[in-house]
Design an enzyme around this catalytic site. Sequence first.
Site, PDB file in Angstrom:
ATOM      1  N   ASP A   1       0.844  -1.197   0.000  1.00 57.14           N
ATOM      2  CA  ASP A   1       0.000   0.000   0.000  1.00 57.14           C
ATOM      3  C   ASP A   1       0.881   1.250   0.000  1.00 57.14           C
ATOM      4  OD1 ASP A   1       0.924  -0.216   2.640  1.00 57.14           O
ATOM      5  OD2 ASP A   1      -0.941  -1.222   3.231  1.00 57.14           O
TER       6      ASP A   1
ATOM      7  N   ASP B   1       1.330   4.808   1.669  1.00 56.98           N
ATOM      8  CA  ASP B   1       0.943   5.724   2.742  1.00 56.98           C
ATOM      9  C   ASP B   1       1.548   7.102   2.488  1.00 56.98           C
ATOM     10  OD1 ASP B   1      -0.350   3.617   3.977  1.00 56.98           O
ATOM     11  OD2 ASP B   1       1.450   3.000   5.059  1.00 56.98           O
TER      12      ASP B   1
ATOM     13  N   ASP C   1      10.654   3.420  12.862  1.00 52.48           N
ATOM     14  CA  ASP C   1      11.472   2.367  13.458  1.00 52.48           C
ATOM     15  C   ASP C   1      12.810   2.153  12.751  1.00 52.48           C
ATOM     16  OD1 ASP C   1       9.994   1.296  11.359  1.00 52.48           O
ATOM     17  OD2 ASP C   1       9.028  -0.270  12.552  1.00 52.48           O
TER      18      ASP C   1
HETATM   19  P1  ATP Z   1       4.311  -3.371   5.252  1.00 47.65           P
HETATM   20  O1  ATP Z   1       4.707  -3.398   3.824  1.00 47.65           O
HETATM   21  O2  ATP Z   1       4.477  -4.686   5.917  1.00 47.65           O
HETATM   22  O3  ATP Z   1       2.980  -2.716   5.513  1.00 47.65           O
HETATM   23  P2  ATP Z   1       5.342  -0.966   6.401  1.00 47.65           P
HETATM   24  O4  ATP Z   1       6.751  -0.484   6.562  1.00 47.65           O
HETATM   25  O5  ATP Z   1       4.456  -0.156   5.527  1.00 47.65           O
HETATM   26  O6  ATP Z   1       5.425  -2.461   5.932  1.00 47.65           O
HETATM   27  P3  ATP Z   1       3.443  -0.537   8.494  1.00 47.65           P
HETATM   28  O7  ATP Z   1       3.195  -1.349   9.690  1.00 47.65           O
HETATM   29  O8  ATP Z   1       2.390  -0.417   7.467  1.00 47.65           O
HETATM   30  O9  ATP Z   1       4.776  -1.083   7.855  1.00 47.65           O
HETATM   31  O10 ATP Z   1       3.857   0.921   8.999  1.00 47.65           O
HETATM   32  C1  ATP Z   1       4.078   2.007   8.123  1.00 47.65           C
HETATM   33  C2  ATP Z   1       5.263   2.833   8.589  1.00 47.65           C
HETATM   34  O11 ATP Z   1       4.992   3.385   9.880  1.00 47.65           O
HETATM   35  C3  ATP Z   1       6.543   2.031   8.767  1.00 47.65           C
HETATM   36  O12 ATP Z   1       7.265   1.958   7.574  1.00 47.65           O
HETATM   37  C4  ATP Z   1       7.277   2.827   9.841  1.00 47.65           C
HETATM   38  O13 ATP Z   1       7.926   3.926   9.264  1.00 47.65           O
HETATM   39  C5  ATP Z   1       6.150   3.369  10.702  1.00 47.65           C
HETATM   40  N1  ATP Z   1       5.861   2.493  11.844  1.00 47.65           N
HETATM   41  C6  ATP Z   1       4.901   1.547  11.938  1.00 47.65           C
HETATM   42  N2  ATP Z   1       4.903   0.941  13.129  1.00 47.65           N
HETATM   43  C7  ATP Z   1       5.884   1.529  13.841  1.00 47.65           C
HETATM   44  C8  ATP Z   1       6.379   1.373  15.160  1.00 47.65           C
HETATM   45  N3  ATP Z   1       5.872   0.448  15.969  1.00 47.65           N
HETATM   46  N4  ATP Z   1       7.396   2.168  15.556  1.00 47.65           N
HETATM   47  C9  ATP Z   1       7.915   3.100  14.731  1.00 47.65           C
HETATM   48  N5  ATP Z   1       7.502   3.290  13.483  1.00 47.65           N
HETATM   49  C10 ATP Z   1       6.495   2.530  13.033  1.00 47.65           C
HETATM   50 MG    MG Z   2       2.305  -0.536   5.282  1.00 48.05          MG
END
Ligand code: ATP
Ligand code: MG
Length: 449
Positions: free
Chosen positions: A69, A71, A150
């Site tokens: 997705d 964001d 993170d």
């Molecule tokens: P995925 O492709 O699995 O969705 P993602 O990196 O987009 O991976 P998400 O859980 O959707 O992961 O979170 C989006 C963003 O928000 C992450 O890339 C990170 O920058 C931030 N984020 C999410 N959870 C945390 C957390 N627990 N602590 C710090 N930053 C976070």
């Molecule tokens: Mg994501």
Amino acid sequence: MIRRLISKVFGGNSGGKPIAIPLARHGIEREQIHPCALKVTRTLKENGYAAFVVGGAVRDLLIGREPKDFDIATDATPEEVRQCFRRSRIIGRRFQIVHVYCGADTIEVTTFRASQGEPEADEDRVTAEDGLILRDNVFGSQAEDAARRDFTVNALYYDPEHEEIWDSHGGVADAKKRLLRMIGDPEARYREDPVRMLRAARFAAKLDFRIDPATRAPIAKLAPLLERIPAARLFDEMIKLLLSGHAERGIHQLRAEGLHHGIFPMLDALLDDPARQTFLHVALHDTDERVRNDQSASPAFLIACLLWFDMNATWHKLQAKGEPAQAALFAAMDQVLEQQRDTLAFPRRFDGTIKEIWSLQPRFEQRSGARPYRLLTHPRFRAGYDFLLIRAKGGDAPQELADWWSRFQDAGEAERANMLQPAKTGEGKRRRRRRGPKKTTDDGASNLA
Ligand code: ATP
Ligand code: MG
């Protein structure tokens, strides 16, 4: 509510000043961004705000994967974002975000948040004494927002207008090295949010990245902090891991980091016994294949796989104590599901499906009379049969039995009749005794072993 609105995008003191990395060095073109995400960033910019594609999408594009997705992060407050889009809604409490609807798609827009460790304590930022963040709606600059993410590869900001990536923590270089590195002091960041430990295992598995030694080191010691995380959040994170298309690597990574104890304590028994390990390998491999082929993969099915041996052992124990097979089966299913709930609690709505998948297994052994026909019409036949196939491949059920059912399903009437086996001695008697009111599960359970 204190809003630390910073009109300038630069500012804040926690992250380093971002470096704008040009297209020639990162290779992500505007056309690779989802049209809805492009529309949202364009609209926000036209309204005078900063807007970037952030997080997983930039990271995935950088390493040549298709993002799940897209964001968006912006300096507009949730209320201001909502005013820019007719079809949008503010959601969430712990982290307020705006959902912008675009055709059938939803784009998540988050406002830049201030870095952690700010002295102001108010209703928008609630931190427990030990550093655990309970609520976080203090807004900040782009640099501060980057610092509170993170991993370095998750803190990349893509500006579609200029096709630049803003990188304050060396995320582009880490992505090239396939390195997962925590921003800031890893131990402090895990204490703020212990779920980041699970995320480290999940991303390492999903991206096939190495965890930086300093990022990895505190995990073994801090793993027990996961006990403080609400069950629903832990469960969501585990489902992300299990349905990522890389469940097998993820499960091994969890165990390697010592993160499974409070979540899936049965993993030790599964991975230390070669026969059980084979079954788990087949189950996870099959799930990963399904996810990668865009087929359905259900959490209930996976939980049924993970707990199967525990359930089976309990069932046999109860029978050895003299309980009738069917009653022992139902008691064993309840017992094992309740035990697991003490660790990784999963929603009770899965119980029904899990029990059906399990309780169908002994019924596959009955291949005479009307029973196989009745089984075919069971609403969970497909899930039960898929489970049987995994058991057979994993050496837990005869392959011949699985093959029989594969054939029986597709066979014509005459062939089916030919395939039926003669009733075993005793079966007729049991059937006669059953000629009373119909029970919900009408077949006696025999031993699987
Ligand atoms: P995925 O492709 O699995 O969705 P993602 O990196 O987009 O991976 P998400 O859980 O959707 O992961 O979170 C989006 C963003 O928000 C992450 O890339 C990170 O920058 C931030 N984020 C999410 N959870 C945390 C957390 N627990 N602590 C710090 N930053 C976070
Ligand atoms: Mg994501």
